[in-house]
Design a protein around this motif. Sequence first.
Motif, PDB file in Angstrom:
ATOM      1  N   ALA A 175       0.837  -1.204   0.000  1.00 42.17           N
ATOM      2  CA  ALA A 175       0.000   0.000   0.000  1.00 42.17           C
ATOM      3  C   ALA A 175       0.868   1.248   0.000  1.00 42.17           C
ATOM      4  O   ALA A 175       1.919   1.288   0.652  1.00 42.17           O
ATOM      5  CB  ALA A 175      -0.926   0.002   1.220  1.00 42.17           C
ATOM      6  N   SER A 176       0.425   2.250  -0.741  1.00 45.31           N
ATOM      7  CA  SER A 176       1.083   3.555  -0.684  1.00 45.31           C
ATOM      8  C   SER A 176       0.185   4.513   0.095  1.00 45.31           C
ATOM      9  O   SER A 176      -1.043   4.448  -0.015  1.00 45.31           O
ATOM     10  CB  SER A 176       1.345   4.088  -2.099  1.00 45.31           C
ATOM     11  OG  SER A 176       0.143   4.141  -2.843  1.00 45.31           O
ATOM     12  N   VAL A 177       0.806   5.378   0.879  1.00 46.76           N
ATOM     13  CA  VAL A 177       0.083   6.372   1.685  1.00 46.76           C
ATOM     14  C   VAL A 177       0.364   7.736   1.072  1.00 46.76           C
ATOM     15  O   VAL A 177       1.516   8.188   1.058  1.00 46.76           O
ATOM     16  CB  VAL A 177       0.525   6.313   3.158  1.00 46.76           C
ATOM     17  CG1 VAL A 177      -0.256   7.326   3.988  1.00 46.76           C
ATOM     18  CG2 VAL A 177       0.339   4.905   3.717  1.00 46.76           C
ATOM     19  N   LEU A 178      -0.699   8.386   0.571  1.00 45.40           N
ATOM     20  CA  LEU A 178      -0.521   9.577  -0.252  1.00 45.40           C
ATOM     21  C   LEU A 178      -1.322  10.752   0.303  1.00 45.40           C
ATOM     22  O   LEU A 178      -2.550  10.809   0.102  1.00 45.40           O
ATOM     23  CB  LEU A 178      -0.977   9.293  -1.692  1.00 45.40           C
ATOM     24  CG  LEU A 178      -0.457   7.997  -2.339  1.00 45.40           C
ATOM     25  CD1 LEU A 178      -1.130   7.791  -3.687  1.00 45.40           C
ATOM     26  CD2 LEU A 178       1.050   8.035  -2.489  1.00 45.40           C
ATOM     27  N   PRO A 179      -0.686  11.679   0.996  1.00 48.97           N
ATOM     28  CA  PRO A 179      -1.406  12.914   1.352  1.00 48.97           C
ATOM     29  C   PRO A 179      -1.687  13.715   0.084  1.00 48.97           C
ATOM     30  O   PRO A 179      -0.813  13.855  -0.783  1.00 48.97           O
ATOM     31  CB  PRO A 179      -0.421  13.620   2.273  1.00 48.97           C
ATOM     32  CG  PRO A 179       0.917  13.070   1.932  1.00 48.97           C
ATOM     33  CD  PRO A 179       0.691  11.658   1.485  1.00 48.97           C
ATOM     34  N   LEU A 180      -2.912  14.228  -0.028  1.00 48.43           N
ATOM     35  CA  LEU A 180      -3.310  14.958  -1.233  1.00 48.43           C
ATOM     36  C   LEU A 180      -2.427  16.181  -1.444  1.00 48.43           C
ATOM     37  O   LEU A 180      -2.010  16.486  -2.563  1.00 48.43           O
ATOM     38  CB  LEU A 180      -4.778  15.372  -1.130  1.00 48.43           C
ATOM     39  CG  LEU A 180      -5.376  16.018  -2.370  1.00 48.43           C
ATOM     40  CD1 LEU A 180      -5.419  15.036  -3.530  1.00 48.43           C
ATOM     41  CD2 LEU A 180      -6.783  16.550  -2.068  1.00 48.43           C
ATOM     42  N   VAL A 181      -2.114  16.876  -0.350  1.00 48.51           N
ATOM     43  CA  VAL A 181      -1.232  18.042  -0.389  1.00 48.51           C
ATOM     44  C   VAL A 181      -0.367  18.025   0.859  1.00 48.51           C
ATOM     45  O   VAL A 181      -0.651  17.308   1.822  1.00 48.51           O
ATOM     46  CB  VAL A 181      -2.036  19.367  -0.450  1.00 48.51           C
ATOM     47  CG1 VAL A 181      -2.792  19.483  -1.753  1.00 48.51           C
ATOM     48  CG2 VAL A 181      -2.986  19.479   0.745  1.00 48.51           C
ATOM     49  N   ASN A 182       0.669  18.824   0.861  1.00 49.11           N
ATOM     50  CA  ASN A 182       1.492  18.970   2.063  1.00 49.11           C
ATOM     51  C   ASN A 182       0.812  19.984   2.991  1.00 49.11           C
ATOM     52  O   ASN A 182       0.803  21.183   2.714  1.00 49.11           O
ATOM     53  CB  ASN A 182       2.899  19.443   1.720  1.00 49.11           C
ATOM     54  CG  ASN A 182       3.729  18.329   1.101  1.00 49.11           C
ATOM     55  OD1 ASN A 182       3.454  17.161   1.326  1.00 49.11           O
ATOM     56  ND2 ASN A 182       4.733  18.694   0.317  1.00 49.11           N
ATOM     57  N   ASN A 183       0.230  19.482   4.066  1.00 49.58           N
ATOM     58  CA  ASN A 183      -0.483  20.349   5.003  1.00 49.58           C
ATOM     59  C   ASN A 183      -0.356  19.747   6.398  1.00 49.58           C
ATOM     60  O   ASN A 183      -0.501  18.531   6.576  1.00 49.58           O
ATOM     61  CB  ASN A 183      -1.954  20.462   4.605  1.00 49.58           C
ATOM     62  CG  ASN A 183      -2.694  21.509   5.415  1.00 49.58           C
ATOM     63  OD1 ASN A 183      -2.961  21.313   6.603  1.00 49.58           O
ATOM     64  ND2 ASN A 183      -3.027  22.630   4.774  1.00 49.58           N
ATOM     65  N   GLU A 184      -0.079  20.585   7.362  1.00 55.00           N
ATOM     66  CA  GLU A 184       0.140  20.092   8.730  1.00 55.00           C
ATOM     67  C   GLU A 184      -1.059  19.335   9.278  1.00 55.00           C
ATOM     68  O   GLU A 184      -0.913  18.443  10.119  1.00 55.00           O
ATOM     69  CB  GLU A 184       0.482  21.268   9.656  1.00 55.00           C
ATOM     70  CG  GLU A 184       1.861  21.875   9.390  1.00 55.00           C
ATOM     71  CD  GLU A 184       2.226  22.932  10.409  1.00 55.00           C
ATOM     72  OE1 GLU A 184       1.414  23.159  11.335  1.00 55.00           O
ATOM     73  OE2 GLU A 184       3.322  23.515  10.281  1.00 55.00           O
ATOM     74  N   LYS A 185      -2.270  19.678   8.827  1.00 55.14           N
ATOM     75  CA  LYS A 185      -3.463  19.000   9.334  1.00 55.14           C
ATOM     76  C   LYS A 185      -3.496  17.518   8.925  1.00 55.14           C
ATOM     77  O   LYS A 185      -4.154  16.710   9.586  1.00 55.14           O
ATOM     78  CB  LYS A 185      -4.719  19.702   8.812  1.00 55.14           C
ATOM     79  CG  LYS A 185      -4.946  21.086   9.393  1.00 55.14           C
ATOM     80  CD  LYS A 185      -6.235  21.681   8.872  1.00 55.14           C
ATOM     81  CE  LYS A 185      -6.474  23.068   9.474  1.00 55.14           C
ATOM     82  NZ  LYS A 185      -7.751  23.667   8.987  1.00 55.14           N
ATOM     83  N   LEU A 186      -2.803  17.171   7.863  1.00 56.28           N
ATOM     84  CA  LEU A 186      -2.824  15.789   7.370  1.00 56.28           C
ATOM     85  C   LEU A 186      -1.722  14.916   7.986  1.00 56.28           C
ATOM     86  O   LEU A 186      -1.808  13.682   7.923  1.00 56.28           O
ATOM     87  CB  LEU A 186      -2.687  15.771   5.843  1.00 56.28           C
ATOM     88  CG  LEU A 186      -3.706  16.604   5.044  1.00 56.28           C
ATOM     89  CD1 LEU A 186      -3.498  16.379   3.551  1.00 56.28           C
ATOM     90  CD2 LEU A 186      -5.133  16.251   5.429  1.00 56.28           C
ATOM     91  N   LEU A 187      -0.709  15.560   8.566  1.00 52.15           N
ATOM     92  CA  LEU A 187       0.443  14.810   9.081  1.00 52.15           C
ATOM     93  C   LEU A 187       0.079  13.744  10.114  1.00 52.15           C
ATOM     94  O   LEU A 187       0.579  12.600  10.050  1.00 52.15           O
ATOM     95  CB  LEU A 187       1.484  15.769   9.669  1.00 52.15           C
ATOM     96  CG  LEU A 187       2.271  16.609   8.661  1.00 52.15           C
ATOM     97  CD1 LEU A 187       3.227  17.557   9.384  1.00 52.15           C
ATOM     98  CD2 LEU A 187       3.067  15.707   7.721  1.00 52.15           C
TER      99      LEU A 187
END
Length: 628
Positions: free
Chosen positions: A513-525
């Motif tokens: 599985a790959s883990v892909l944040p849609l954008v670089n944003n602190e809320k997603l970390l």
Amino acid sequence: MTSTPPTGEKQEFNRSGLESLLTRRFFISPAFDIYNGVAGLYDYGPNGCAIKANLINFWRQHFVLNEDMLEVDCTSVTPEQVLVASGHVAKFSDNMVRDEVSKQYLRADHLLEDHIKKLLKDPKNTKEKIAEYEHVLAKAGDYPLKQLQETLNKYAVKSPEGNPISEAKPFNLMFKTQIGPSEGSVGYLRPETAQGIFVNFAKLLEYNGSKLPFAAAQIGNAFRNEIAPRSGLLRVREFTMAEIEHFVNPLDKSHSKFSEVADQLVNLLSAEAQDGDKKIIVMTFGEAVKSGLINNETLAYFMARTQSFLHTIGIKPNHLRFRQHQANEMAHYASDCWDAEIRSSFGWVECVGHADRSCFDLTSHAKASKKPLEVFEPFKNNEKKVIDIIKVDVNRGVLGKTFKGSAGEVSEYLKTVGENHELAYNFQKDLEAKGSVVIAVNGNEYIITKDMVTFKQDKKTISGSTYVPHVIEPSFGLGRIIYSLLEHSYWTREGDANRGVLSLPPIIAPVKASVLPLVNNEKLLPFIQQINKSLKEQGISSKVDDTGVAIGRKYARTDEIGIPFAITIDFQTVDDQTVTLRERDTTKQIRIPITELSLTIKKLCDHLIYWSDVVAKYPAYEPQAESK
């Protein structure tokens, strides 16, 4: 060669595209590349290592665990006397020629094959000529030296540069070395892993409670000093093998689990068909054994288990066949051999050999080491039998006077004759009829006369039978299987020939599985860390791609590596604790709660559920067209 991607459309296979992907994503690389490399030596990068490890793990599960095999790990450096006994020192060779101008060495049968392929392209060829060339092409790799040389002469074969070539001669493929500082201690890097199992047979038999049948297995590297390696991973100088030696009573080669595979269909190319219409026979394994096409149940059972293994890891069924060895290529000691061949852009490639090796190996090592490698099998119900025997008494005085320093080994040989009633009977019969018999001991011949031995008829009470087991050997070339699997898995997205995909089954994929944040944003970390940890706890390998590129580019990277599932974290994740889960081949996506994510992927990887089950359970997510 054409390929059929999971999407169903036919497309021409692009080998250069696959090779570019494998290099770019560091699946494999020529070894010592910064020093311009060495032909026939390759390194596996992170993705290649992961695929190889997954393949080995599944092989262990499929064979060693499920068949209750005894696994060993023997040394790669092998003393010379072991490989003399096995026949490798005398016969393990390929035929080579030399370009008389460049002085480059070439493998003779490959040179002949390349020449014949050029002749086949001539549009003026008649049907008879085409048939003649195709016959030579099919047989070139099996020609003995004399016939190979005659064929090279017949077609006036020259080097690739058009230069004259030398006479063909054999070249032993083993890497020779020295064990320790003593010059007399010669060794070789093992050309196969099987001999380590054979020399440990007595220990394995004891470990198994002195009961047959049983199988031993070994996974490890083997070494062959190829004359002119080519075709990438298909012909290399160092490679990983997985071999099985299944020991059986020579009078009973049935298999207790054969009924489980008897009804499976298989593609068979018989020895007879190879000289005729070359037509594949499709029948069940049960029918093949019953008709005598496959020699016995145990050999057929392992062929069936191999077929199941290859299908499961992603080899396409219509690109797999079993080809029977013809008389001129079968080892002298073998009673039947079948190669599992996989079709790739290089043609049909042998990837797994299946041989009934009879008792050759154990007999050879027992004779050379003077250590018994045999089985004693008690009669049922503690029964005892009285049998006729012939005792052979040796006249040591006559032997010593005649053979002097060699008398001891001649005497030991004659004792072994007396231990075998049939052998002793025939020996006595020949000696009485001819007056003398020539015997061969350790490569030397000795003339035995009547005054050297005395025969006595006697009887002996026995409680069981003693015999040397036969062995059924499946031998896997893992590098060839990996390359063939990569070819079978590779395709490109419709309308984009540069967007390659590796449709590797989850059990083999380097990362699950790959883990892909849609954008670089602190809320997603926090969600990246939470999901990655949860996957690892389930034993699921994962790869985080938090680069700033668009999600479509991240999906493309995931597809090239062969990752089957992609997890996208977006701002909806912050609101409702769900993520997008995408399947690689269909690009379909669903929305799934984080709490159910890892277990769902785990079940998918273990084939406990299928993607269709997931699609039916969770709501679909329709992405932007460019993000697929």
